[in-house]
Structure formats: structure tokens, C-alpha cells
Design a protein around this motif. Structure first.
Motif, mmCIF file in Angstrom:
data_model
loop_
_atom_site.group_PDB
_atom_site.id
_atom_site.type_symbol
_atom_site.label_atom_id
_atom_site.label_comp_id
_atom_site.label_asym_id
_atom_site.label_seq_id
_atom_site.Cartn_x
_atom_site.Cartn_y
_atom_site.Cartn_z
ATOM 1 N N GLU A 323 -1.006 -39.539 -3.573
ATOM 2 C CA GLU A 323 -1.113 -38.144 -4.004
ATOM 3 C C GLU A 323 0.147 -37.703 -4.736
ATOM 4 O O GLU A 323 0.077 -36.987 -5.748
ATOM 5 C CB GLU A 323 -1.376 -37.231 -2.803
ATOM 6 C CG GLU A 323 -1.527 -35.761 -3.151
ATOM 7 C CD GLU A 323 -2.725 -35.460 -4.040
ATOM 8 O OE1 GLU A 323 -2.704 -34.421 -4.734
ATOM 9 O OE2 GLU A 323 -3.693 -36.264 -4.045
ATOM 10 N N LEU A 324 1.309 -38.116 -4.246
ATOM 11 C CA LEU A 324 2.570 -37.774 -4.916
ATOM 12 C C LEU A 324 2.589 -38.308 -6.343
ATOM 13 O O LEU A 324 2.907 -37.571 -7.291
ATOM 14 C CB LEU A 324 3.748 -38.349 -4.133
ATOM 15 C CG LEU A 324 5.101 -38.389 -4.872
ATOM 16 C CD1 LEU A 324 5.554 -36.993 -5.256
ATOM 17 C CD2 LEU A 324 6.152 -39.103 -4.029
ATOM 18 N N ILE A 325 2.247 -39.571 -6.518
ATOM 19 C CA ILE A 325 2.246 -40.163 -7.863
ATOM 20 C C ILE A 325 1.234 -39.438 -8.752
ATOM 21 O O ILE A 325 1.487 -39.175 -9.928
ATOM 22 C CB ILE A 325 1.907 -41.667 -7.785
ATOM 23 C CG1 ILE A 325 2.844 -42.397 -6.830
ATOM 24 C CG2 ILE A 325 2.009 -42.314 -9.167
ATOM 25 C CD1 ILE A 325 2.356 -43.764 -6.397
ATOM 26 N N ALA A 326 0.092 -39.078 -8.164
ATOM 27 C CA ALA A 326 -0.960 -38.413 -8.935
ATOM 28 C C ALA A 326 -0.526 -37.047 -9.450
ATOM 29 O O ALA A 326 -0.988 -36.606 -10.510
ATOM 30 C CB ALA A 326 -2.218 -38.270 -8.086
ATOM 31 N N THR A 327 0.369 -36.346 -8.714
ATOM 32 C CA THR A 327 0.773 -34.996 -9.151
ATOM 33 C C THR A 327 1.394 -35.014 -10.544
ATOM 34 O O THR A 327 1.274 -34.033 -11.282
ATOM 35 C CB THR A 327 1.788 -34.363 -8.178
ATOM 36 O OG1 THR A 327 2.960 -35.172 -8.081
ATOM 37 C CG2 THR A 327 1.178 -34.166 -6.801
ATOM 38 N N LEU A 328 2.054 -36.119 -10.900
ATOM 39 C CA LEU A 328 2.666 -36.200 -12.232
ATOM 40 C C LEU A 328 1.607 -36.018 -13.320
ATOM 41 O O LEU A 328 1.808 -35.278 -14.290
ATOM 42 C CB LEU A 328 3.371 -37.549 -12.405
ATOM 43 C CG LEU A 328 3.949 -37.839 -13.802
ATOM 44 C CD1 LEU A 328 5.049 -36.845 -14.141
ATOM 45 C CD2 LEU A 328 4.471 -39.270 -13.881
ATOM 46 N N PHE A 329 0.468 -36.665 -13.137
ATOM 47 C CA PHE A 329 -0.579 -36.639 -14.163
ATOM 48 C C PHE A 329 -1.509 -35.434 -13.996
ATOM 49 O O PHE A 329 -2.025 -34.913 -14.984
ATOM 50 C CB PHE A 329 -1.379 -37.949 -14.107
ATOM 51 C CG PHE A 329 -0.511 -39.159 -14.296
ATOM 52 C CD1 PHE A 329 -0.202 -39.609 -15.567
ATOM 53 C CD2 PHE A 329 0.019 -39.836 -13.199
ATOM 54 C CE1 PHE A 329 0.610 -40.713 -15.752
ATOM 55 C CE2 PHE A 329 0.834 -40.944 -13.371
ATOM 56 C CZ PHE A 329 1.133 -41.386 -14.653
ATOM 57 N N ARG A 338 -10.247 -37.739 -10.854
ATOM 58 C CA ARG A 338 -10.962 -39.012 -10.716
ATOM 59 C C ARG A 338 -10.315 -40.106 -11.575
ATOM 60 O O ARG A 338 -10.035 -41.212 -11.094
ATOM 61 C CB ARG A 338 -12.428 -38.834 -11.099
ATOM 62 C CG ARG A 338 -13.267 -40.090 -10.901
ATOM 63 C CD ARG A 338 -14.729 -39.832 -11.249
ATOM 64 N NE ARG A 338 -15.536 -41.023 -11.022
ATOM 65 C CZ ARG A 338 -16.034 -41.392 -9.864
ATOM 66 N NH1 ARG A 338 -15.828 -40.642 -8.790
ATOM 67 N NH2 ARG A 338 -16.759 -42.488 -9.735
ATOM 68 N N LYS A 339 -10.061 -39.783 -12.858
ATOM 69 C CA LYS A 339 -9.467 -40.780 -13.751
ATOM 70 C C LYS A 339 -8.052 -41.140 -13.314
ATOM 71 O O LYS A 339 -7.647 -42.308 -13.365
ATOM 72 C CB LYS A 339 -9.465 -40.247 -15.180
ATOM 73 C CG LYS A 339 -10.844 -40.150 -15.819
ATOM 74 C CD LYS A 339 -10.756 -39.676 -17.262
ATOM 75 C CE LYS A 339 -12.134 -39.617 -17.903
ATOM 76 N NZ LYS A 339 -12.076 -39.133 -19.311
ATOM 77 N N VAL A 340 -7.296 -40.140 -12.888
ATOM 78 C CA VAL A 340 -5.907 -40.377 -12.475
ATOM 79 C C VAL A 340 -5.853 -41.296 -11.255
ATOM 80 O O VAL A 340 -5.123 -42.296 -11.233
ATOM 81 C CB VAL A 340 -5.205 -39.038 -12.161
ATOM 82 C CG1 VAL A 340 -3.885 -39.272 -11.435
ATOM 83 C CG2 VAL A 340 -4.967 -38.254 -13.436
ATOM 84 N N VAL A 341 -6.630 -40.974 -10.243
ATOM 85 C CA VAL A 341 -6.569 -41.730 -8.987
ATOM 86 C C VAL A 341 -7.103 -43.153 -9.176
ATOM 87 O O VAL A 341 -6.537 -44.119 -8.637
ATOM 88 C CB VAL A 341 -7.339 -40.987 -7.878
ATOM 89 C CG1 VAL A 341 -7.359 -41.812 -6.599
ATOM 90 C CG2 VAL A 341 -6.691 -39.636 -7.605
ATOM 91 N N LEU A 342 -8.172 -43.293 -9.941
ATOM 92 C CA LEU A 342 -8.709 -44.635 -10.212
ATOM 93 C C LEU A 342 -7.700 -45.478 -10.992
ATOM 94 O O LEU A 342 -7.446 -46.642 -10.662
ATOM 95 C CB LEU A 342 -10.024 -44.535 -10.994
ATOM 96 C CG LEU A 342 -11.250 -44.057 -10.214
ATOM 97 C CD1 LEU A 342 -12.412 -43.789 -11.159
ATOM 98 C CD2 LEU A 342 -11.651 -45.084 -9.160
ATOM 99 N N GLY A 343 -7.110 -44.880 -12.045
ATOM 100 C CA GLY A 343 -6.136 -45.614 -12.855
ATOM 101 C C GLY A 343 -4.897 -45.996 -12.067
ATOM 102 O O GLY A 343 -4.404 -47.128 -12.171
ATOM 103 N N LEU A 344 -4.386 -45.066 -11.258
ATOM 104 C CA LEU A 344 -3.194 -45.355 -10.458
ATOM 105 C C LEU A 344 -3.473 -46.418 -9.395
ATOM 106 O O LEU A 344 -2.627 -47.274 -9.127
ATOM 107 C CB LEU A 344 -2.688 -44.073 -9.789
ATOM 108 C CG LEU A 344 -1.983 -43.067 -10.705
ATOM 109 C CD1 LEU A 344 -1.639 -41.803 -9.938
ATOM 110 C CD2 LEU A 344 -0.717 -43.686 -11.306
ATOM 111 N N SER A 345 -4.630 -46.360 -8.792
ATOM 112 C CA SER A 345 -4.973 -47.350 -7.760
ATOM 113 C C SER A 345 -5.033 -48.753 -8.356
ATOM 114 O O SER A 345 -4.586 -49.728 -7.734
ATOM 115 C CB SER A 345 -6.304 -46.989 -7.091
ATOM 116 O OG SER A 345 -6.199 -45.765 -6.406
ATOM 117 N N LEU A 346 -5.595 -48.864 -9.555
ATOM 118 C CA LEU A 346 -5.632 -50.155 -10.232
ATOM 119 C C LEU A 346 -4.219 -50.629 -10.552
ATOM 120 O O LEU A 346 -3.878 -51.803 -10.343
ATOM 121 C CB LEU A 346 -6.461 -50.054 -11.510
ATOM 122 C CG LEU A 346 -6.534 -51.326 -12.372
ATOM 123 C CD1 LEU A 346 -7.156 -52.475 -11.579
ATOM 124 C CD2 LEU A 346 -7.329 -51.069 -13.659
#
Length: 438
Positions: A323-329, A338-346
Motif C-alpha cells: 500500500e505504501l508503494i502504491a501511494t506514489l502512483f 487495479r493497474k497500480v497494484v497489479l503492476g507493482l505486484s508483478l
């Protein structure tokens, strides 16, 4: 513009934040570090630092996040500008590297749940247990599959958003964590000779107090609260402006310390009852505890519960990292969750692949004399997280103190103490941790 996500309840915020703080370190690191550092004497110092310096730093991060209503990068940009957003970027990069290899270890816990269900790791033969562990982590495929499974579980939770994903999962996972721990503690304390282990855990040996031991207690108190990456700034940013955070910070520190103490009470008595060494280090988790379970009636059920507990603890922390990393995007670029979390997880999975393989097929590849996994761990834990923590404290104490003073919910002596903690005490203390680790 869409309304920014927010916690649905104060309880959800507290449980999610406590879950972020309670990771694998609380289960395996706290008991063996306590064993190596004088038992109760170390516990007293750990609690002292947690409820003073740790609480102050946690309150700072919650308050800054709530004031800015955005993640670390946006918080630094909004409240100060200039080069300060780079401090937020460093924290997020640290979280990305940390999550990449943490997911690998989280995958091990899932793998051991499977091994416990299968029953193959229930033996008292130390050589067999050591061979099982090294065979698993050095395998070119199985750790990658479990790493992927762990990343998918984290993804599934964060994909649901703050209230319907993280908060809902925290309200389920944290009670599960407590119930599993209490069940294992109840069984541990019924073993013959177990109370001697409990007494050894809590009885203070003040002759063991040394500068190095004080440094260990300070470092563990600071990092066991998930400080140093900006994760608590991100969680604080989902708190509504009118909601006070001071009492929530007290609850988070209290729950984090309670779980660390329960972990010791779960592990120490059992190991003492079987004459095993509580100072066995990281091997305590995967190569020592199975001996206990193999010697117990219905030991397989307790083994499954123990490794499920580890998986839950790992998951509650990994959710906050993602979630922390996702806040940047989400905050800076306004991209869909959805796109952010999927891309970051990959991306995290791919970054974790070298970390996993460096314990096996790629073990000959080194960075600064360490394999890839250890180099990632060292750079985050010993350099980036302390440096980020120092910058947050200095920022709060010198750059935006008037705002912090207004929003912290303190007055009189506590406010004065917080001010000089930010300006002087915390930077020096965290700096000492950084120098010690280097």
C-alpha cells in the motif's frame, strides 16, 4: 475529482497499523534477541524505548500523514517542497526492496504450512530439519512458487482498497493472530518444566546490560513499529482530519509490544521444556520449533497452527508495504488502483526472484561480499530505513514544527518533549543505530 480513501473506523486503523508493525520479526527475532540479551532486562529497555522514542516517531508519522492527506512523497512536497520529496522517494524505494525479499520469506511460511500438513518436517533429527530447510530455500522452483503465492495473497487484499480490502482483512487477520498465539501459549505452558522457561524470559539479568544490548533494544523498538519507510505516514493519510491519532498511536505501540511478549511466552517455555536453545537465531523458526511439535501429542496440528501464525504475521506487514508503494502512483499520478497494484505486484515478484535464487543456484553472485538476498536486507535495514527515519524526525522538528505542534494533540511538557525528540533525541538515537549497524 474522486474522494480519497479513508479508514471506515478507528478500530480498523489501529488493527491495520498494528498489523503493519507485527511482522515475522516479532515472532522469531524478539524471542531470540531477548534470550541473547539478559531476558527481562532487555524487555524493560525494549518497552521503555517503544513507549518513548518509538511512540513519538509513530505519532509524528501518523500526524504528518493525516495533515497532508497524501502519501510520503506528496506529504513532503505539500508541506515543504524543494528537495524534501526525495526523502519520501527513498522511503518508498526502501519499502519496494524490502517487500521484494520479504515476500520470499513470507513464501517460506506458506511452504512450511504445506510441509506441516504433509507431516514430513515433524522430526527430532536436527540434521533432517536442517536438510529440509536448506533443501527448500535453495530449490530453484519451490521458493519461487511460494513467493508468487504470497505476493498474490497480498495483492488480493490491497486490490480491495483501504476500507474494503486492508481494513476488512486486518479485522479478520489480527484476531486470528491473537487466537493462534493464545492457543499455542496455552499448550506451551502445560509442558513439564515450561514455567522455568517463562521465568527465564521475564527475569531481568541486569549484568547483561551493555551499550551493545541497549543499541539492540533501541533498534528493535524502532523498527518493530514499522518506522523508517513512510508506511505509517501512508496509513495516517487515510485518517480523517478531525480524527485524533495520539490514542491510536498508544494502542498500536501497546499491541505491537504485547504480541512480541506473547511470542516469547509462546516459544521460550516450549524450548526450555525440551532443553533447546532459545538463542538459536533465525533457525529457531524453521529448524528448532519443529522438534517441539514432533515431540507433542497432536503435534502436527500445533505445527500447522504455528506456521499459519507466521504466514498471517508476514501478510499483515506485506499489505502495508504494498500500500505504501502504491501511494506514489495513486496520489502523485492518479492512476487506477487495479493497474497500480497489479503492476507493482508483478514488479515485486520479479525483483524477488534474484533474492530467492541467490540462496541456491545464484549463490555465487555477490554484491559487496554478500549474496543478493543479504545485500538487499543489509541496504534496507541498516542504511535506507535509519536514514529515512532521521530525515522524517528532522523534517518534523525543524521544517514543519508549527504544523506538527498544531496537529499532534499534545500540550505542555509532552509537547516540549516531542519537539526536542524530533529536533535532537530521535536523530541522534537513530543515527547511533545506523552507525552501529554499519
Amino acid at each position: 475529482m474522486s474522494t480519497r480513501s479513508a479508514w471506515g473506523s478507528r478500530l480498523g486503523f489501529i488493527l491495520a497499523s498494528a498489523g503493519s508493525a507485527v511482522g515475522l520479526g516479532a515472532i522469531w527475532k524478539f524471542p531470540f534477541v531477548t534470550a541473547m540479551n539478559g531476558g527481562g532486562a532487555f524487555i524493560l529497555l525494549f518497552l521503555l524505548f517503544s513507549f518513548t522514542l518509538g511512540f513519538a516517531q509513530l505519532l509524528i508519522e501518523f500526524t504528518l500523514g493525516r495533515a497532508a492527506q497524501t502519501g510520503p512523497v506528496g506529504m513532503f512536497r505539500q508541506l515543504a517542497g524543494g528537495l524534501w520529496p526525495l526523502a519520501g522517494l527513498m522511503g518508498i524505494f526502501a519499502a519496494f526492496v524490502l517487500y521484494s525479499f520479504y515476500s520470499v520469506v513470507g513464501g517460506w511460511t506458506l511452504g512450511y504450512v504445506a510441509l506441516a500438513i504433509e507431516g514430513s518436517m515433524l522430526t527430532t533429527d536436527v540434521k533432517v530439519l536442517s536438510s529440509t530447510f536448506t533443501g527448500y530455500v535453495e530449490h530453484p522452483l519451490w521458493p519461487l512458487l511460494s513467493h508468487g503465492a504470497f505476493a498474490l495473497l497480498t495483492l488480493a487484499i490491497v486490490l480491495g482498497g483501504v476500507e474494503k480490502g486492508i481494513e476488512r482483512a486486518s479485522k479478520f487477520l489480527m484476531p486470528c493472530l491473537f487466537l493462534l498465539m493464545l492457543g499455542l501459549i496455552a499448550r506451551s505452558l502445560t509442558l513439564p518444566g515450561a514455567w522455568a522457561g517463562a521465568l527465564a524470559f521475564f527475569t531481568p539479568d541486569f549484568s547483561a546490560v551493555t551499550p551493545a544490548m541497549v543499541g539492540d533494544a533501541l533498534g528493535l523498538a524502532f523498527f518493530s513499529l514499522s518506522l523508517g519507510t513512510g508506511g505509517m505516514i501512508a496509513y495516517g493519510s487515510y485518517v480523517k482530519q478531525e480524527t485524533p491519532v495520539m490514542h491510536s498511536a498508544v494502542w498500536v505501540v501497546g499491541l505491537s509490544c504485547l504480541i512480541a511478549l506473547l511470542a516469547g511466552l509462546m516459544i521460550f517455555p516450549a524450548l526450555t521444556a525440551f532443553g533447546l536453545d532459545p538463542a538459536a537465531g533465525p533457525g529457531l523458526t524453521f529448524m528448532t520449533m519443529p522438534i517441539v511439535f514432533a515431540s507433542l501429542p497432536f503435534g502436527q496440528l500445533f505445527a500447522i497452527a504455528f506456521f499459519a501464525l507466521l504466514a498471517v504475521a508476514a501478510l499483515t506487514s506485506s499489505v502495508s508495504m504494498l500500500e505504501l508503494i502504491a501511494t506514489l502512483f495513486l496520489d502523485e499520478f492518479k492512476l487506477p488502483r487495479r493497474k497500480v497494484v497489479l503492476g507493482l505486484s508483478l514488479a515485486v515478484f520479479l525483483c524477488g526472484v534474484p533474492a530467492s535464487l541467490s540462496l541456491g543456484p545464484w549463490s555465487d553472485i555477490t554484491l559487496f561480499g554478500k549474496n543478493i538476498f543479504d545485500a538487499m536486507d543489509y541496504s534496507v535495514s541498516n542504511v535506507m530505513m535509519p536514514a529515512s527515519g532521521i530525515l522524517v524526525a528532522l523534517f518534523a522538528g525543524w521544517r514543519v514544527w508549527p504544523l506538527l505542534r498544531e496537529h499532534a494533540g499534545l500540550s505542555g511538557l509532552p509537547l516540549f518533549a516531542l519537539k526536542w525528540n524530533c529536533r535532537l533525541i530521535a536523530p541522534l538515537a537513530i543515527g547511533a543505530i545506523l552507525l552501529k549497524n554499519l
